[in-house]
Enzyme design. Structure first.
Site, mmCIF file in Angstrom:
data_model
loop_
_atom_site.group_PDB
_atom_site.id
_atom_site.type_symbol
_atom_site.label_atom_id
_atom_site.label_comp_id
_atom_site.label_asym_id
_atom_site.label_seq_id
_atom_site.Cartn_x
_atom_site.Cartn_y
_atom_site.Cartn_z
ATOM 1 N N TYR A 1 -44.435 1.996 27.805
ATOM 2 C CA TYR A 1 -44.643 0.587 27.446
ATOM 3 C C TYR A 1 -45.194 0.465 26.037
ATOM 4 O O TYR A 1 -44.943 -0.515 25.346
ATOM 5 C CB TYR A 1 -45.525 -0.095 28.484
ATOM 6 N N HIS B 1 -31.567 7.878 32.180
ATOM 7 C CA HIS B 1 -32.251 6.576 32.312
ATOM 8 C C HIS B 1 -33.136 6.293 31.109
ATOM 9 O O HIS B 1 -33.059 5.222 30.500
ATOM 10 C CB HIS B 1 -33.091 6.570 33.592
ATOM 11 N N PHE B 2 -33.984 7.256 30.735
ATOM 12 C CA PHE B 2 -34.899 6.886 29.640
ATOM 13 C C PHE B 2 -34.202 6.912 28.290
ATOM 14 O O PHE B 2 -34.634 6.240 27.354
ATOM 15 C CB PHE B 2 -36.200 7.690 29.662
ATOM 16 N N HIS B 3 -33.073 7.661 28.188
ATOM 17 C CA HIS B 3 -32.331 7.548 26.924
ATOM 18 C C HIS B 3 -31.722 6.153 26.799
ATOM 19 O O HIS B 3 -31.687 5.580 25.717
ATOM 20 C CB HIS B 3 -31.246 8.622 26.844
ATOM 21 N N HIS C 1 -46.617 7.011 31.923
ATOM 22 C CA HIS C 1 -45.892 5.747 32.049
ATOM 23 C C HIS C 1 -46.379 4.721 31.050
ATOM 24 O O HIS C 1 -45.584 4.021 30.433
ATOM 25 C CB HIS C 1 -45.935 5.180 33.454
ATOM 26 N N ARG D 1 -32.400 18.406 35.462
ATOM 27 C CA ARG D 1 -32.754 18.265 34.042
ATOM 28 C C ARG D 1 -33.437 19.537 33.551
ATOM 29 O O ARG D 1 -33.834 20.378 34.350
ATOM 30 C CB ARG D 1 -33.638 17.042 33.808
ATOM 31 N N ARG D 2 -33.558 19.643 32.252
ATOM 32 C CA ARG D 2 -34.283 20.763 31.644
ATOM 33 C C ARG D 2 -33.708 22.126 32.031
ATOM 34 O O ARG D 2 -34.460 23.083 32.246
ATOM 35 C CB ARG D 2 -35.771 20.676 31.996
#
Ligand code: HEM
Length: 545
Positions: free
Chosen positions: A218, A365-367, A214, A428-429
């Site tokens: 950041y 989400h992270f894309h 995580h 996913r994956r």
């Protein structure tokens, strides 16, 4: 730029030279998962995801952070960077490491995915390469802190300029958070691949990796937030709403980004509920600096819009100079940050996370947040720096605007349907899906739509590289060599010691890491119960040494 142009340019080109190929891999992965192209070759798919994920996870953001950090160091401190030789050494280590990690993977020899969760074991060079990238970036951390220290000795009572203060907070955050994956690699993975040990502790490795998992996101966002605070207000003909609030935001990122990593492994059996609850709690805290940032930047933009004649409740928005790439990128980034942020609040909620964990919702989400809100600001930083780095005007500001708009539209078209197939349960994956199965068939049009978005993103990526490269071919012009950062509405003459340095915050961070990781780590370190044989990538069975 105090003779740091070449150093900064090389870091950015190391990031952008592989950018388009990495995007191509992403588009391939999306199309391979769509009904358009049924590629039933898991090895090819996972090799692609590993290369794509490793490049965007460890290399691309690191080169950007290092390059922008050096630019902030030289321009904000108005001094030649001390230790440039070491800076070049760090750069060389990171480049060699990137090649050492990516080549075996692209040859299909290390498809472990960028998280390389044990007991999967890939190629030795993949791990050695990652270690070289990390060590190279630690040289950057040392150079940044050395320059900060020398500047503070020369300017005893003066506040450290925010661009440098924030970049150093990012460097420290990266050092602390990368410790998790480094300890995992040096204590478990590399001794195993070199034959010094015969077993692997998958549970311990996952907890160590979560220390990085995580904090690293950041680290990815810090350069974009530095641009929010120190470049956007200037480009809006405004000033930063509050320098103090900026310092506090970066300090909160430094302190709270690491002791929250286990929210990525809420589903893991080796960690008890108590520590998971603590990590969920602290994850709520790490959302605070983002709220502070959105408030500060909107306030700074409002000041600029009103100074440009904007009237009424929202008239200032229209009065902003949207023709400037930095302002356009900031506006589009805040929209994607808002949407992605809502998704993040869902992911951090223990109960709700069980619904979306390991589904395509997480990848979408992270894309959206990383590929969208964060990376679009990397482009704006490049457009801002290039004229100062090359001494030549940007090839085309119009092309830059088109590129930013295509990136935004592409990310929307890709990630919104991607979120939905995640809610429909798509894991996913997975290398491929059988859309002949009536239970899965309704997901097909959404994946097709996401694939269309992928091609829009690819066009945008190509336009970026064309614009930056063509700028080098421009004739030289009389340009301001130094990058100017925004001033605050009330520039700080003096700041409290704790807002001008990191000793106290490093200590607090360590205490929080011990509090949040002490119990699960000591359980797995002292009560040995998770050793497993390895599963060699490319192997067909578990191998006991
Ligand atoms: C700057 C832009 C991008 C960034 C930072 C990024 C980052 C990542 C990362 C870190 C992963 C690894 C996830 C994992 O190991 O599970 C990943 C996977 C993936 N990416 Fe990207 N990516 C970007 C652009 C794209 C584009 C343009 C597409 C295509 C539309 C794409 C499609 C995918 C797919 C399909 C996966 C694998 C998903 C899975 O199998 O679960 N990415 N990306």
């Amino acid at each position: 730029m105090y003779r740091s142009q070449r150093l900064v340019l090389c870091h950015f080109w190391a990031a952008f030279v592989a950018f388009v190929p990495a995007i191509c891999l992403g588009v391939f992965q999306m199309v391979a998962r769509s009904p358009w192209l049924e590629v039933r070759d898991p090895k090819m798919y996972y090799s692609s995801v590993t290369a794509h994920g490793s490049f965007f996870g460890y290399m691309f953001p690191t080169f950007v952070a290092m390059g922008f950090g050096y630019a902030a160091c030289a321009n904000a401190l108005a001094q030649r960077i001390i230790g440039q030789r070491f800076a070049w050494l760090g750069f060389a280590m990171a480049v060699i490491g990137s090649l050492a990690a990516l080549i075996p993977d692209l040859l299909g020899k290390s498809a472990t995915l960028y998280t390389f969760y044990l007991p999967l074991i890939g190629n030795t060079w993949y791990y050695v390469g990652l270690i070289l990238v990390i060590f190279g970036s630690w040289v950057w951390v040392a150079v940044m802190l050395a320059n900060l220290t020398v500047w503070k000795i020369r300017h005893r009572t003066a506040p450290v300029p925010l661009a440098m203060f924030a970049s150093c907070a990012g460097a420290l955050l990266w050092f602390w958070t990368s410790l998790g994956v480094t300890i995992e690699l040096l204590s478990s993975v590399i001794p195993y691949v070199l034959g010094w040990t015969t077993t692997l502790d998958a549970g311990l490795a996952r907890i160590l990796f979560s220390m990085t998992l995580h904090g690293i996101v950041y680290f990815w966002l810090i350069p974009s937030y530095v641009a929010f605070y120190t470049l956007v207000p200037k480009e809006a003909d405004s000033r930063l709403y509050s320098d103090t609030m900026g310092r506090i935001a970066f300090i909160l990122f430094l302190v709270f980004s690491m002791p929250v990593g286990m929210h990525h492994i809420f589903g893991d059996p080796e960690v008890a509920g108590g520590p998971k609850f603590m990590h969920a709690l602290f994850t709520a805290l790490v959302a605070v600096p983002t709220f502070l940032t959105v408030f500060s930047i909107c306030a700074s933009l409002e000041i600029g819009g009103r100074l440009r004649g904007g009237k009424g409740l929202f008239g200032w928005i229209g009065a902003l100079p949207w023709d400037r790439p930095m302002i356009l990128a900031c506006g589009l980034s805040l929209i994607m940050l808002g949407l992605g942020g809502v998704g993040g609040l869902i992911n951090m909620s223990y109960g709700l996370d069980a619904t979306v964990h390991n589904t395509q919702w997480v990848t979408a989400h992270f894309h959206l947040i990383y590929g969208g809100a964060i990376v679009i600001m990397y482009f704006a930083i490049a457009y801002e720096l290039w004229p100062h780095l090359t001494g030549k005007p940007l090839f085309s500001v119009q092309l830059a605007r088109w590129q930013l708009w295509l990136w935004f539209i592409g990310l929307m078209v890709t990630t919104l349907p991607w979120h939905i197939v995640g809610l429909m349960g798509q894991p996913r994956r997975m290398a491929f899906y059988d859309y002949h199965n009536p239970a899965i068939a309704p997901q097909a049009p959404l994946v097709e739509l996401a694939s269309v978005g992928g091609f829009i993103i690819l066009v945008s990526a190509v336009l970026l590289v064309i614009n930056l490269f063509a700028t080098h071919l421009q004739p030289r012009a009389e340009l301001e060599p130094r990058v100017r950062f925004a001033l605050a509405v009330n520039p700080s003459v003096r700041v409290p010691k704790v807002l001008n340095g990191f000793a106290f915050w490093n200590a607090l961070l360590l205490i929080l890491v011990v509090v949040n990781y002490g119990l699960p780590l000591s359980q797995l370190l002292f009560f040995k119960q998770h050793t497993t044989p390895a599963f060699q990538i490319g192997g067909t069975e578990y191998k006991d040494k």
